[in-house]
Design a protein around this motif. Structure first.
Motif, PDB file in Angstrom:
ATOM      1  N   GLU A 232       0.852  -1.241   0.025  1.00 57.04           N
ATOM      2  CA  GLU A 232       0.139   0.083  -0.057  1.00 57.04           C
ATOM      3  C   GLU A 232       0.769   1.255  -0.166  1.00 57.04           C
ATOM      4  OE1 GLU A 232      -3.270   0.191  -0.291  1.00 57.04           O
ATOM      5  OE2 GLU A 232      -3.269  -1.799  -0.589  1.00 57.04           O
ATOM      6  N   ARG A 233       0.724   2.187  -0.889  1.00 52.56           N
ATOM      7  CA  ARG A 233       1.541   3.316  -1.004  1.00 52.56           C
ATOM      8  C   ARG A 233       1.012   4.425   0.087  1.00 52.56           C
ATOM      9  NH1 ARG A 233       6.083   2.730  -3.177  1.00 52.56           N
ATOM     10  NH2 ARG A 233       5.878   4.942  -3.399  1.00 52.56           N
ATOM     11  N   ASP A 234       0.486   4.050   1.063  1.00 53.16           N
ATOM     12  CA  ASP A 234       0.064   5.091   1.931  1.00 53.16           C
ATOM     13  C   ASP A 234       1.256   5.490   3.172  1.00 53.16           C
ATOM     14  OD1 ASP A 234       0.121   2.881   3.470  1.00 53.16           O
ATOM     15  OD2 ASP A 234      -2.471   2.875   3.680  1.00 53.16           O
ATOM     16  N   ASP A 235       1.027   6.117   4.090  1.00 51.74           N
ATOM     17  CA  ASP A 235       2.352   6.410   4.863  1.00 51.74           C
ATOM     18  C   ASP A 235       2.335   5.211   5.803  1.00 51.74           C
ATOM     19  OD1 ASP A 235       2.537   9.010   4.012  1.00 51.74           O
ATOM     20  OD2 ASP A 235       1.791   9.905   5.885  1.00 51.74           O
TER      21      ASP A 235
END
Length: 620
Positions: A232-235
């Motif tokens: 997942e490219r979230d923080d």
């Protein structure tokens, strides 16, 4: 569409999202092991054996320092790839002017060739020790490991990583057994961890150890390999990927450190202690191990050498692909770039054996690692700049204390390299007053030094420019209203196979009954190649008749077909007919060759496409 991802064949090919617990952590494990094999290649063996046999345990601290620097820089490399989705070469292309990227590519490619040279020599020596194969033949055989690379690439990233880890396991087990055999002194090992002043031969070997450990091309490689993991490219996902990759890096590089330390300790305990201070050559180490300890010690040594060379060759090839695509935005077939790199490395090895004999190979091995070290600054300095950039890295830019440690590491590497270059050039100038010292070597060294200074200063002065240039292809353009295109002169290539019906059907759809259809067939017999239009062999006559049948068939359906027979090379002849008849569209049937057949029979479609300027419709 042109792929812009680093190593696009395996980009995000390992999905980490579907796994939990230990399985999730293990899904991130792998990239650092591919990187770590570069720290256990035959080049490391040569520098470690030279250091251990000449200076005993004195240089263990250099190994430890190199490993700590490598751990720091590799973690930065992984962070760059995870956060920005760019490898180090791609980031350099976006950040620096085009003219800078060309020498940066040249220097990185030189480092890869130097590394490949070490693998070639190591493999050849290993085959010579185990099977008595002459070194010149062993070097020649290494060309064919290109096939192994292609096989592993086709099997996917995970299988390649399993192969590499198994090679690392063989090397580790071999040296663990060796350590029990030689029984080194623990007290002297601990004393060797104390830093000491380096000069002369000790400095030369120490810099070779640094180059062999903190390999520049491995920084490019790691920043690309971490992108094979899909997350997942979230923080939260990015933070987790950075953490797991750091664990992967720490474990893999510490294993590599223990292997390197084992080789140096082996040389110190077996040779330095016994007064054999000149055992810098791998062959000598093999023979002396047999004399001193007998049994399986020399065989384990040779098997580990072959395993290390083979695994490092594969990672060197991947690094070469990343460097070329990143710096130059140029992509060629993996087998071809592998072959080019290998041939560039084989030439100096052949030359050394032919002119200086087998005994000179060890010196060439150590020189190759010194070359690696000299290139380090050009990879390390941009890496620190990129991972410090808060605009691009956002909340994942490195902390101040990490930045300070990184710049100190870079300063140590560059300072040692400058000292070595000055010492070496001074020595050459004293020994010989040849024109090339002052007319070639010194100016080149000065130019490389100025380039390094430019690479250091430019990002600090042009941070706004970097922001604007960080686009892989440019901006999307507005699409104006599109008028329908009516083709009136359409070319159709035919070869009288079952594919022709589909090719002709697609062509007729494009132009309807108002267009002229130019039916093109090329006769490629030996007679046609030589006599051209004067050829009247059976195949030419038969093909002419078949082409007329197609024309008549089209006429019966209300279409206008015009036959054209070409002779000789298919691509050239098709392009010639296309230009002569001012065709607007060319419809071609794809032959469907794959892999080896493409290599043998060639790809006519690609060759034609590069020779003409009109649209080409390829029909399967």
């Amino acid at each position: 569409m042109k792929q812009t991802e680093s190593l696009s064949e395996v980009h995000q090919s390992v999905d980490t999202g579907k796994r939990t617990g230990w399985r999730r952590i293990l899904s991130f494990i792998g990239p650092a092991y591919l990187v770590s094999v570069g720290y256990m290649d035959p080049g490391n063996w040569a520098t470690d054996l030279a250091g251990g046999s000449k200076f005993g345990y004195q240089l263990i601290w250099v190994l430890l320092m190199s490993n700590l620097i490598a751990l720091l820089l590799q973690s930065l490399s992984a962070r760059l790839g995870i956060v920005r989705g760019l490898d180090l070469a791609q980031a350099s292309r976006n950040a620096y002017p085009k003219w800078v990227n060309i020498p940066l590519f040249g220097l990185a490619q030189t480092a890869i060739v130097a590394c490949d040279l070490a693998e070639i020599i190591g493999m050849a020596i290993g085959l010579n020790l185990l099977f008595g194969l002459p070194l010149i033949w062993g070097i020649s055989i290494t060309i064919f490991d290109t096939v192994l690379l292609l096989f592993l690439m086709n099997k996917g990233m995970r299988k390649m990583e399993v192969f590499i880890v198994s090679m690392v396991f063989i090397v580790g087990i071999s040296f663990l057994v060796e350590m029990f055999i030689v029984e080194p002194s623990l007290k002297e090992i601990v004393k060797g961890l104390e830093p000491s002043v380096l000069s002369g031969q000790a400095l030369y070997i120490a810099i070779g150890i640094i180059g062999a450990t903190v390999m520049p091309h491995n920084l490019y490689l790691h920043s690309s390999l971490v992108q094979t993991r899909k997350f997942e490219r979230d923080d939260k996902g990015i933070k987790e990927a950075i953490k797991f990759n750091f664990i992967d890096t720490a474990v893999a590089l510490n294993l590599a450190f223990f292997v390197n330390a084992a080789i140096l300790i082996l040389a110190a305990a077996a040779f330095y202690k016994n007064g054999m201070h000149e055992v810098a050559e791998i062959q000598d180490a093999y023979k002396l191990l047999g004399h001193i300890f007998g049994g399986v010690a020399p065989s384990l040594f040779a098997i580990a050498l072959i395993a290390a060379g083979q695994s490092s060759t594969i990672t060197g090839t991947l690094a070469g692909q990343i460097v070329m695509e990143g710096h130059l935005n140029l992509r060629i077939q993996p087998w071809l770039r592998r072959l080019i790199t290998r041939l560039l490395a084989i030439i100096p090895a052949f030359f050394t054996i032919l002119y200086f004999g087998n005994d000179a190979l060890s010196g060439l091995l150590i020189l190759s690692q010194v070359v690696l070290s000299l290139q380090l600054g050009f990879a390390v300095i941009p890496l620190i700049h990129f991972t410090s950039d808060k605009k691009e890295m956002k909340g994942f830019a490195i902390k101040l204390w990490v930045k300070i440690l990184a710049w100190i590491s870079a300063a140590v590497i560059v300072a040692l390299n400058i000292k070595l270059v000055i010492e070496e050039i001074s020595g050459w100038a004293t020994a010989t007053h040849g024109w090339y010292i002052y007319g070639l070597i010194i100016p080149v060294a000065v130019l490389i030094g100025l380039l390094l200074m430019y690479v250091f200063v430019y990002p600090m002065l042009n941070s706004s420019t970097i922001q604007q240039k960080n686009i892989p292809h440019g901006n999307a353009m507005a699409i104006d209203p599109v008028d329908q295109i009516h083709y009136t002169r359409i070319g159709i290539t035919v070869d009288f196979s079952k594919n022709d019906l589909n090719t002709i059907r697609h062509a007729l759809i494009q132009g309807g009954k108002k267009a002229d259809y130019h039916l093109i067939h090329i006769v490629e017999t030996a007679g046609a190649q030589y006599h051209g239009k004067a050829a009247l062999d059976h195949e030419t006559l038969s093909d002419s008749e078949n082409l007329k049948k197609y024309g008549q068939n089209l006429a019966d359906l209300g279409y206008h077909g015009i036959p054209h027979i070409g002779f000789g090379g298919a691509a050239r002849a098709i392009a010639e007919i296309t230009k002569t008849n001012d065709l607007q569209l060319l419809v071609m049937g794809a032959h469907g060759h794959k892999g080896l057949k493409d290599l043998i029979f060639g790809t006519t479609v690609d060759a034609v496409r590069h020779k003409i300027t009109i649209p080409v419709l390829v029909v399967r």
